[in-house]
Design an enzyme around this catalytic site. Sequence first.
Site, PDB file in Angstrom:
ATOM      1  N   LYS A 129       0.783  -1.249   0.000  1.00  0.00           N
ATOM      2  CA  LYS A 129       0.000   0.000   0.000  1.00  0.00           C
ATOM      3  C   LYS A 129       0.813   1.298   0.000  1.00  0.00           C
ATOM      4  CE  LYS A 129      -1.929   0.699   3.805  1.00  0.00           C
ATOM      5  NZ  LYS A 129      -2.718   0.637   5.049  1.00  0.00           N
ATOM      6  N   GLU A 146       3.831  -7.038   8.994  1.00  0.00           N
ATOM      7  CA  GLU A 146       3.401  -6.440   7.715  1.00  0.00           C
ATOM      8  C   GLU A 146       3.969  -5.028   7.576  1.00  0.00           C
ATOM      9  OE1 GLU A 146      -0.826  -6.225   8.255  1.00  0.00           O
ATOM     10  OE2 GLU A 146      -1.104  -8.371   8.223  1.00  0.00           O
ATOM     11  N   HIS A 202      -3.115  -4.192  13.788  1.00  0.00           N
ATOM     12  CA  HIS A 202      -2.229  -3.126  13.300  1.00  0.00           C
ATOM     13  C   HIS A 202      -2.309  -2.017  14.340  1.00  0.00           C
ATOM     14  CE1 HIS A 202      -0.179  -0.142  10.962  1.00  0.00           C
ATOM     15  NE2 HIS A 202      -0.096  -0.905   9.902  1.00  0.00           N
TER      16      HIS A 202
HETATM   17  C1  LIG Z   1      -1.264   0.005   5.738  1.00  0.00           C
HETATM   18  C2  LIG Z   1      -1.155  -1.348   6.299  1.00  0.00           C
HETATM   19  C3  LIG Z   1       0.105  -1.894   6.612  1.00  0.00           C
HETATM   20  C4  LIG Z   1       1.394  -1.106   6.528  1.00  0.00           C
HETATM   21  O1  LIG Z   1       1.457  -0.254   7.615  1.00  0.00           O
HETATM   22  P1  LIG Z   1       2.757   0.675   7.890  1.00  0.00           P
HETATM   23  O2  LIG Z   1       2.332   1.505   9.026  1.00  0.00           O
HETATM   24  O3  LIG Z   1       2.998   1.446   6.641  1.00  0.00           O
HETATM   25  O4  LIG Z   1       3.879  -0.227   8.234  1.00  0.00           O
HETATM   26  C5  LIG Z   1       0.154  -3.200   7.071  1.00  0.00           C
HETATM   27  N1  LIG Z   1      -0.965  -3.926   7.211  1.00  0.00           N
HETATM   28  C6  LIG Z   1      -2.194  -3.458   6.915  1.00  0.00           C
HETATM   29  C7  LIG Z   1      -3.371  -4.318   7.090  1.00  0.00           C
HETATM   30  C8  LIG Z   1      -2.328  -2.148   6.464  1.00  0.00           C
HETATM   31  O5  LIG Z   1      -3.544  -1.659   6.198  1.00  0.00           O
END
Ligand SMILES: *Cc1c(COP(=O)(O)O)cnc(C)c1O
Length: 399
Positions: A69, A273, A197
């Site tokens: 993303k 992630e 997250h």
């Molecule tokens: C955006 C997102 C990430 C990446 O998050 P960062 O803060 O950029 O490390 C990981 N997992 C999910 C489900 C996300 O929506």
Amino acid sequence: MSIILPKLPAAPVCLSEINSCPSSEQELIQTAAALHGTPLLLLDCDIIRRQYRALRQALPEAAAHFALKPLPHPAVVKTLLQEGANFDLATNGEVDLVQELGVPGEKTIHTHPIKRDSDILHALLYGCTVFVIDNLNELEKFIPYRHEAELLIRLSFRNADAYSDLSKKFGCSPEGAIELIQHAHRLGIYIKGLSFHVGSQTADPQKYVTAIHTCGEVFRRVTELGLPKLNTLDIGGGFPVHYIDQVLAIQEFCAPIREALAEFPESVDVISEPGRFIVAPAVISVASVMGQAERDGKTWYYLDDGVYGSFSGTIYDHAVYPVEAFCKEGEELYPSVLAGPTCDSIDVIAEDIMLPKLNNGDLVIGRMMGAYTAATASEFNFFPKAKIVVLNEPLDMMP
Ligand SMILES: *Cc1c(COP(=O)(O)O)cnc(C)c1O
């Protein structure tokens, strides 16, 4: 009339090492701007490699799935694939990108908590079989795929301090997760584990520690209830990078997380992630001054990139990027404003910045421009998005 352009430096130049080689970095940036025009984003794959390795070293127990993303660029995917990374996908476009680059489906997980049936099918046909859910409606979408798909349940942990709180829109409570696991068991759907997250650009590792402990309680409760044991814990993204405010070094940041993970048996697969941490430092933006005006005792410089372009994270990501111009030793600095090219007043990158006197055509550099920048840029007012120029690109593995 011919224009003679300076040659690109022969040796790869590491953009991160400005202090050790400031003149070659400046030369590289000026050469790239002369060759390609501006606005530009210079993406250095060596920094992608460095960041991935640093995170793997700081958190060796967690296999890193790069979340596409923040910067869904083929060069990033290729670089990380060569490094042995896994990938975190959320949309059909992201599935198509990794598929085209030859990423095997089993190296991917699909983590969007809300999907259409066609999205699930698209990912399954590619070979991605791990999905995330956080509610009953979504669970039931997997009844037809219960023989192929494995699910993680996303828990919500609110975080007002993060750049982006990713638990307002998604995630359920620990009790909600247990109800979902019971229901899935009745439906014959396999729940593999939990995910969360803590919020993007989280400065405090204790947010992970708290979430990991809560997940540990859910793991134990599931076992007590006689349900099939959970075997995967996905601790998400959120790892912070240094914009203006100092953050903990990744090794230090991950130390308490590792300690918290130690409460899980070794049979539990831990995954992460990371998005921002991998890509943010790998990109430098290069814009040119289009024009200037004196307003209220400050010089306003109007650039060919702004908040509707590469600096879109100023709005969406609440980020403030380090910006600078080339200046000579001892050159006088003046209070300045950096604005984008569009006709909208919101299009201002920096209100209070000290800069040398700039001429039209001079370059302005933004650092830490890899995450949530190009990805959210628009072409409002028909100003084209910055061209991405890749440095130190991996050699193709396929003939
Ligand atoms: C955006 C997102 C990430 C990446 O998050 P960062 O803060 O950029 O490390 C990981 N997992 C999910 C489900 C996300 O929506």
